[in-house]
Motif scaffolding. Structure first.
Motif, PDB file in Angstrom:
ATOM      1  N   TRP A 449       0.848  -1.195   0.000  1.00  0.00           N
ATOM      2  CA  TRP A 449       0.000   0.000   0.000  1.00  0.00           C
ATOM      3  C   TRP A 449       0.885   1.247   0.000  1.00  0.00           C
ATOM      4  CZ3 TRP A 449      -0.835  -4.362   2.796  1.00  0.00           C
ATOM      5  CH2 TRP A 449      -2.096  -4.975   2.721  1.00  0.00           C
ATOM      6  N   VAL A 450       0.443   2.290  -0.692  1.00  0.00           N
ATOM      7  CA  VAL A 450       1.099   3.593  -0.662  1.00  0.00           C
ATOM      8  C   VAL A 450       0.051   4.628  -0.271  1.00  0.00           C
ATOM      9  CG1 VAL A 450       2.165   5.404  -2.047  1.00  0.00           C
ATOM     10  CG2 VAL A 450       2.936   3.044  -2.295  1.00  0.00           C
ATOM     11  N   ASN A 451       0.307   5.327   0.817  1.00  0.00           N
ATOM     12  CA  ASN A 451      -0.632   6.334   1.342  1.00  0.00           C
ATOM     13  C   ASN A 451      -2.046   5.764   1.470  1.00  0.00           C
ATOM     14  OD1 ASN A 451       1.379   8.286   1.528  1.00  0.00           O
ATOM     15  ND2 ASN A 451       1.045   9.010  -0.557  1.00  0.00           N
ATOM     16  N   GLY A 452      -2.120   4.513   1.911  1.00  0.00           N
ATOM     17  CA  GLY A 452      -3.413   3.868   2.113  1.00  0.00           C
ATOM     18  C   GLY A 452      -4.034   3.298   0.866  1.00  0.00           C
ATOM     19  N   ASN A 508       5.621  10.228   2.127  1.00  0.00           N
ATOM     20  CA  ASN A 508       4.608   9.292   1.660  1.00  0.00           C
ATOM     21  C   ASN A 508       4.773   7.979   2.413  1.00  0.00           C
ATOM     22  OD1 ASN A 508       3.292  10.463  -1.082  1.00  0.00           O
ATOM     23  ND2 ASN A 508       5.427  11.117  -0.894  1.00  0.00           N
ATOM     24  N   LEU A 509       3.664   7.326   2.703  1.00  0.00           N
ATOM     25  CA  LEU A 509       3.666   6.121   3.520  1.00  0.00           C
ATOM     26  C   LEU A 509       3.689   4.864   2.653  1.00  0.00           C
ATOM     27  CD1 LEU A 509       3.288   4.847   6.396  1.00  0.00           C
ATOM     28  CD2 LEU A 509       0.822   4.876   5.918  1.00  0.00           C
ATOM     29  N   LEU A 510       4.617   3.949   2.946  1.00  0.00           N
ATOM     30  CA  LEU A 510       4.669   2.639   2.314  1.00  0.00           C
ATOM     31  C   LEU A 510       4.438   1.573   3.376  1.00  0.00           C
ATOM     32  CD1 LEU A 510       5.327   0.692  -0.063  1.00  0.00           C
ATOM     33  CD2 LEU A 510       7.732   0.824   0.660  1.00  0.00           C
ATOM     34  N   VAL A 511       3.453   0.709   3.149  1.00  0.00           N
ATOM     35  CA  VAL A 511       3.153  -0.406   4.053  1.00  0.00           C
ATOM     36  C   VAL A 511       3.166  -1.688   3.232  1.00  0.00           C
ATOM     37  CG1 VAL A 511       1.433  -1.472   5.566  1.00  0.00           C
ATOM     38  CG2 VAL A 511       1.792   1.002   5.631  1.00  0.00           C
TER      39      VAL A 511
END
Length: 640
Positions: A449-452, A508-511
């Protein structure tokens, strides 16, 4: 029922030969020139012309040569075709869990004329554009009446559309997959390459031949080096080796409150209602009277019959192994005296989306047996099982941008090659407008996922077979999806599209959720841009269609245009040869005939420009480097 809706437009049925009137039966496939509808009152329609093929996890990379596509389309219109539709014309991405299959990759690039990132796939896009322009020039004749067919040779034929007026268009075909041919049509001689069609909008001049590609080809910075026109010139703007990471370890045996018990093995899709890829099957196997020599040994075999599509096996909290594809799976396991916890994580990898009664095909596990030579057989299929739909990390929405910080743990040393771990980090977006690509080659199998936003399923650990790939890809002869495969022994997909609309300024968020083990510190972000442009055109090629008008004859010199794209310019000429050059884009070399001023002439015409036009002619290069030899021009220009 469909007809009763009175829509006011005709209905069609693909690949349905017995479609009742007034339903129009249509053709899907690589070739539809020999297809005929089941009534002469119905038009001949091609609803799916497969421009490439889909990619599967564990499969090779498919490719369909544009010369063959153009041949198929020209043959279709040559033989009274009325409508043709590409599947696909624009490739794309199966974001989230939308990929079908099973086992279809997140990428649905399909080797289409417009690729997954929205860039033109050259020379496929340009050659097909020229093809349809040539067909459009024939339109006044095509709508007159059925064509007259002509036998021009053993495997050569012509179809002529005309009437009593001067309106006339002709298609001259050579269906021989081995040899070129020269035919005579209306008193004039025409050269037909093998497996090709020449189009004559006035029944005199050839404006297009399907086997002669006059458009440029491109090399991209994110190409994998597995194809003839690809090169591994990765343009990485960020690696994640130094970024701070947080983790969450997905519980193996601990179930949350919404788990439930059932006596026997449940079918997965009806149990999960497709709310998650994942379904836990958990049970206890009690082993009595094991002596000390048997405890911890691998004399037991766990056999699982899996209806699809992949299963991870854990015994007493330890990862034992994985299996994929429906069938019987067997694992040697260690057991303790007393109770042994058996946890099976079954996964769907894209639901079945074709085949007769595919909605009745199941998924999940339908048989579990533990066998030992000394302790007999334990059939657990009808025993009580505990079920949990989905993962705890999914329930906690660890992929979301906010609201889950209490579950994450910061780590100084990132766990590597361990199963069932969630990872989280941040990264900065690249400058510019080039498409962004997430390189997950270092990971095993999971979700990202990137930024949700759900990038989709990844599975780089699943490699294509070592054999079955083609070093060369001849366009001649009938095509099938395995004919021009590449990428043998490599990850079926390791790079994933991140739309720029999902990125923002700053962090930016990476999960990621990693199922079987990988190394997140080796993840890279790349951008995809043109690194070089190639052209390869011969003296015998048809002249460019742009010179054609209804009043003027075609100019006689074959031309090619070099174009680096918006915002980029030609900074150097990597290769140029007018004569008999050899090779393909990225590996051109001089042949026995070579004009020594080739590079200088091309540099003067192209350097510093975004676009330039080059002619394969003695006049353009100022002399004839080898008399009585048919010459070609090959060029590779560097863009920046």
């Amino acid at each position: 029922m469909a007809v009763a809706l009175d829509t006011g437009v005709p209905w069609i049925m693909c690949n349905q030969a017995d479609a009742p009137d007034p339903i129009i039966n249509t053709c899907n496939g690589f070739y539809c020139d020999n297809f005929q509808p089941n009534s002469n009152q119905k038009p001949k329609m091609w609803t799916e012309n497969w421009s490439g093929w889909f990619q599967s996890f564990g499969g090779r990379k498919p490719h369909r040569p544009v010369e063959d596509i153009a041949f198929a389309v020209a043959r279709f219109y040559e033989k009274e075709g009325t409508f043709q539709n590409y599947y696909m014309y624009h490739g794309g991405t199966n974001f989230g869990r939308t990929a079908g299959g099973p086992y279809i990759t997140t990428s649905y690039d399909y080797d289409a004329p417009l690729n997954e990132y929205g860039n033109v796939n050259q020379p496929k896009w340009g050659h097909l554009k020229d093809l349809h322009y040539a067909i459009q020039l024939c339109e006044p004749a095509l709508i007159l009446q059925a064509p007259a067919s002509l036998k021009l040779g053993p495997m050569q034929e012509g179809h002529v559309y005309t009437d009593e007026s001067d309106t006339c268009a002709a298609f001259l075909a050579n269906i021989d997959s081995e040899s070129d041919a020269t035919v005579t049509f209306r008193g004039k001689s025409y050269h037909l390459p093998a497996w090709s069609v020449s189009i004559l909008p006035d029944c005199k001049e050839v404006v297009f031949n399907t086997a002669q590609v006059n458009v440029q080809s491109l090399r991209w910075t994110t190409d994998t080096g597995s194809g003839d026109e690809e090169v591994d010139t990765q343009k990485s703007f960020m690696t994640l080796s130094e970024t701070p990471w947080e983790i969450y370890k997905e519980p193996i045996s601990d179930r949350r409150g919404n788990s439930f018990m059932f006596g026997g093995l449940l079918e997965q899709i009806n149990t999960t209602k497709d709310m998650s890829d994942y379904l836990w099957y958990s049970s206890i196997l009690v082993m009595e009277n094991l002596n000390s020599s048997q405890i911890g040994t691998s004399e037991f075999t766990l056999s699982i019959h899996d209806m699809g599509y992949a299963t991870h096996v854990f015994v007493n909290g330890n990862y034992i192994g994985s299996g994929s594809h429906s069938g019987q799976l067997a694992f040697p396991i260690n057991l303790n005296s007393g109770g042994n916890k058996l946890d099976l994580l079954s996964m769907t990898v894209g639901l079945q989306n074709y085949g007769a009664f595919f909605d009745t095909w199941g998924a999940g596990i339908n048989d579990v047996v533990v066998d030992s030579n000394n302790h007999g057989t334990y059939n657990l299929s009808l025993e009580p099982w505990e079920y949990q739909v989905g993962l705890q990390g999914e329930a906690f929405q660890l992929f979301a941008e906010q609201g889950n910080s209490m579950y994450w743990t910061s780590v100084a040393e990132v766990p590597r090659n361990q199963p069932m771990i969630w990872y989280k980090t941040t990264f900065g977006a690249p400058e510019g407008n080039d498409p962004v690509v997430l390189d997950l080659e270092s990971m095993g199998k999971g979700r990202a996922w990137v930024n949700g936003e759900d990038i989709g399923r990844y599975w780089p650990a699943y490699h294509a077979p070592l054999t079955g790939c083609s070093k060369d890809c001849p366009y001649k002869g009938p095509f099938n999806q395995d004919k021009c495969s590449t990428n043998c022994g490599q990850s079926s997909q390791s790079r994933y599209h991140v739309p720029r609309s999902w990125l923002k300024d700053g962090k930016n968020l990476l999960v990621l959720f990693e199922e079987i083990g990988g190394d997140p510190t080796q993840i890279k972000f790349l951008t995809s841009s043109i690194s070089s442009v190639c052209a390869h055109v011969g003296e015998t090629h048809s002249s460019t269609l742009s010179h054609w008008t209804s009043k003027d004859l075609l100019e006689s010199i074959p031309m090619v245009n070099i174009d680096c794209g918006i915002g980029k310019f030609i900074i150097a000429i990597q290769f140029a040869s007018y004569g008999t050059p050899k090779g393909t884009c990225g590996s051109f070399s001089n042949g026995s005939c070579h004009a020594v001023n080739s590079r200088l002439v091309v540099e003067q015409a192209c350097n510093g420009r975004r676009t330039c036009s080059l002619a394969a002619s003695n006049l353009f290069f100022g002399h004839d480097p080898c008399r009585n030899i048919t010459k070609q021009l090959a060029v590779e220009a560097i863009c920046s």
